[in-house]
Design a protein around this motif. Structure first.
Motif, short mmCIF file in Angstrom:
data_model
loop_
_atom_site.label_atom_id
_atom_site.label_comp_id
_atom_site.label_asym_id
_atom_site.label_seq_id
_atom_site.Cartn_x
_atom_site.Cartn_y
_atom_site.Cartn_z
N LEU A 112 0.84 -1.20 0.00
CA LEU A 112 0.00 0.00 0.00
C LEU A 112 0.88 1.25 0.00
O LEU A 112 1.83 1.36 0.77
CB LEU A 112 -0.91 -0.01 1.23
N TYR A 113 0.53 2.21 -0.88
CA TYR A 113 1.29 3.46 -0.92
C TYR A 113 0.41 4.57 -1.49
O TYR A 113 -0.53 4.33 -2.26
CB TYR A 113 2.56 3.32 -1.75
N ALA A 114 0.72 5.79 -1.06
CA ALA A 114 -0.02 6.96 -1.54
C ALA A 114 0.28 7.18 -3.02
O ALA A 114 1.32 6.74 -3.53
CB ALA A 114 0.38 8.20 -0.74
N PRO A 115 -0.63 7.86 -3.75
CA PRO A 115 -0.39 8.10 -5.17
C PRO A 115 0.93 8.83 -5.43
O PRO A 115 1.32 9.73 -4.68
CB PRO A 115 -1.59 8.97 -5.58
N VAL A 116 1.60 8.41 -6.48
CA VAL A 116 2.83 9.06 -6.94
C VAL A 116 2.56 9.58 -8.34
O VAL A 116 2.24 8.81 -9.25
CB VAL A 116 4.02 8.07 -6.95
N LEU A 117 2.69 10.90 -8.54
CA LEU A 117 2.41 11.54 -9.83
C LEU A 117 3.71 11.99 -10.48
O LEU A 117 4.66 12.37 -9.79
CB LEU A 117 1.47 12.74 -9.65
N SER A 118 3.74 11.97 -11.82
CA SER A 118 4.96 12.34 -12.54
C SER A 118 4.59 13.03 -13.85
O SER A 118 3.44 12.98 -14.30
CB SER A 118 5.81 11.10 -12.82
N GLY A 136 1.54 11.13 -15.29
CA GLY A 136 1.72 9.73 -14.94
C GLY A 136 1.35 9.48 -13.49
O GLY A 136 1.54 10.36 -12.64
N PHE A 137 0.81 8.31 -13.19
CA PHE A 137 0.43 8.04 -11.81
C PHE A 137 0.60 6.57 -11.46
O PHE A 137 0.52 5.69 -12.31
CB PHE A 137 -1.03 8.46 -11.54
N LYS A 138 0.88 6.34 -10.17
CA LYS A 138 0.87 5.01 -9.57
C LYS A 138 0.20 5.14 -8.21
O LYS A 138 0.45 6.11 -7.48
CB LYS A 138 2.29 4.47 -9.39
N ALA A 139 -0.65 4.17 -7.86
CA ALA A 139 -1.34 4.25 -6.59
C ALA A 139 -1.86 2.88 -6.19
O ALA A 139 -2.31 2.11 -7.03
CB ALA A 139 -2.50 5.25 -6.66
N ASP A 167 -1.69 3.87 -16.40
CA ASP A 167 -0.72 4.62 -15.59
C ASP A 167 -0.58 6.08 -15.99
O ASP A 167 0.37 6.75 -15.57
CB ASP A 167 0.66 3.95 -15.64
N SER A 168 -1.51 6.61 -16.82
CA SER A 168 -1.40 8.01 -17.25
C SER A 168 -2.79 8.63 -17.41
O SER A 168 -3.72 7.99 -17.90
CB SER A 168 -0.65 8.11 -18.58
N ALA A 188 -5.19 13.13 -7.82
CA ALA A 188 -5.43 11.73 -7.47
C ALA A 188 -6.16 11.73 -6.14
O ALA A 188 -5.60 12.14 -5.12
CB ALA A 188 -4.11 10.97 -7.37
N LEU A 189 -7.42 11.29 -6.15
CA LEU A 189 -8.26 11.35 -4.96
C LEU A 189 -8.51 9.95 -4.43
O LEU A 189 -9.02 9.07 -5.13
CB LEU A 189 -9.60 12.02 -5.30
N LEU A 190 -8.15 9.71 -3.14
CA LEU A 190 -8.39 8.43 -2.50
C LEU A 190 -9.78 8.40 -1.86
O LEU A 190 -10.40 9.45 -1.64
CB LEU A 190 -7.32 8.16 -1.44
N SER A 191 -10.24 7.20 -1.55
CA SER A 191 -11.59 7.05 -0.98
C SER A 191 -11.73 7.72 0.38
O SER A 191 -12.83 8.07 0.80
CB SER A 191 -11.95 5.56 -0.87
#
Length: 249
Positions: A112-118, A136-139, A167-168, A188-191
């Protein structure tokens, strides 16, 4: 050990005769997921229960066998994965009996990790051209992805097109105008309501002057005529030389 014995007592009535030896992976008698946070350490414990003789255990990471010490392979075996990374997410670890690989248990890492944007934070566009803004995003867990313009939600004009891959997040603006110059925020919005953002500034420059269509067409015609005249002139010279040769003969 008490937990293992209790689980064994529950499982025994459901086990086929002659196959009572089972494996527990992190005290679970079924394949499972292992939840852990990014950069944390994961410890996996595999144990043989109801065995009549010592059993040797082996481990696999995916399809690759893990190298463990011999003293860590008899009846009980532990594998430690230090400082989990995003690349570890989704990787499976399998513990199996060396003598019978069909007796096994697997666990899949869920990192588990917070969103990473690039992506670029500044894009220079030319008025009248098409520009693409990429985030770009990973979450994990997955996040809802969307754009803000100058900090506010906005309705995409007809010249705007939004697409998303695995991923984009992509924003394409056709026939860019000066009014399209703005800060576009990739969100990037989490629940749980937490947001991760990346601001991308789009700067719209003046349209670059190009050669008029008429001038380009005229240049093409002139070039073609020059080539044609050159070929005809060379043909006359060749014919002349040929005639001279015929006369001499």
């Amino acid at each position: 050990m008490k937990t293992s014995l209790v689980l064994l007592a529950v499982l025994l009535p459901f086990l086929p005769e002659g196959s009572a030896t089972v494996l527990l992976l992190n005290n679970a008698s079924h394949d499972d997921r292992f939840n852990a946070n990014l950069n944390a350490t994961a410890t996996l414990r595999c144990e043989v229960v109801n065995n009549t003789n010592d059993e040797t255990l082996i481990w696999y990471r995916g399809t690759q066998q893990v190298d463990i010490k011999s003293e860590n392979s008899v009846n009980i075996s532990n594998v430690c994965i230090p400082q989990l990374t995003m690349e570890d997410n989704g990787v499976s670890f399998t513990c199996a009996l060396e003598r019978d690989l069909t007796i096994k248990r697997s666990v899949q890492l869920n990192v588990l990790y917070a969103p990473v944007l690039s992506g670029d934070t500044r894009i220079l566009a030319e008025e009248g051209k098409t520009v693409q803004v990429t985030c770009g995003f990973k979450a994990n867990p997955a996040a809802s992805m969307f754009w803000r313009q100058n900090g506010s939600l906005f309705t995409l004009p007809s010249r705007y097109k939004q697409d998303m891959t695995s991923d984009s997040l992509l924003l394409t603006i056709e026939k860019v105008e000066k009014t399209d110059a703005a800060n576009y925020t990739c969100v990037a919005l989490l629940s749980n309501g937490n947001e991760t953002v990346r601001v991308i500034e789009v700067i719209v420059g003046d349209r670059q002057p190009g050669l008029p269509v008429e001038a380009i067409a005229a240049a093409v015609v002139v070039g073609a005529l020059i080539i044609a005249f050159g070929l005809f002139a060379r043909r006359d010279k060749l014919m002349c030389k040929k005639n001279q040769l015929d006369t001499a003969m």
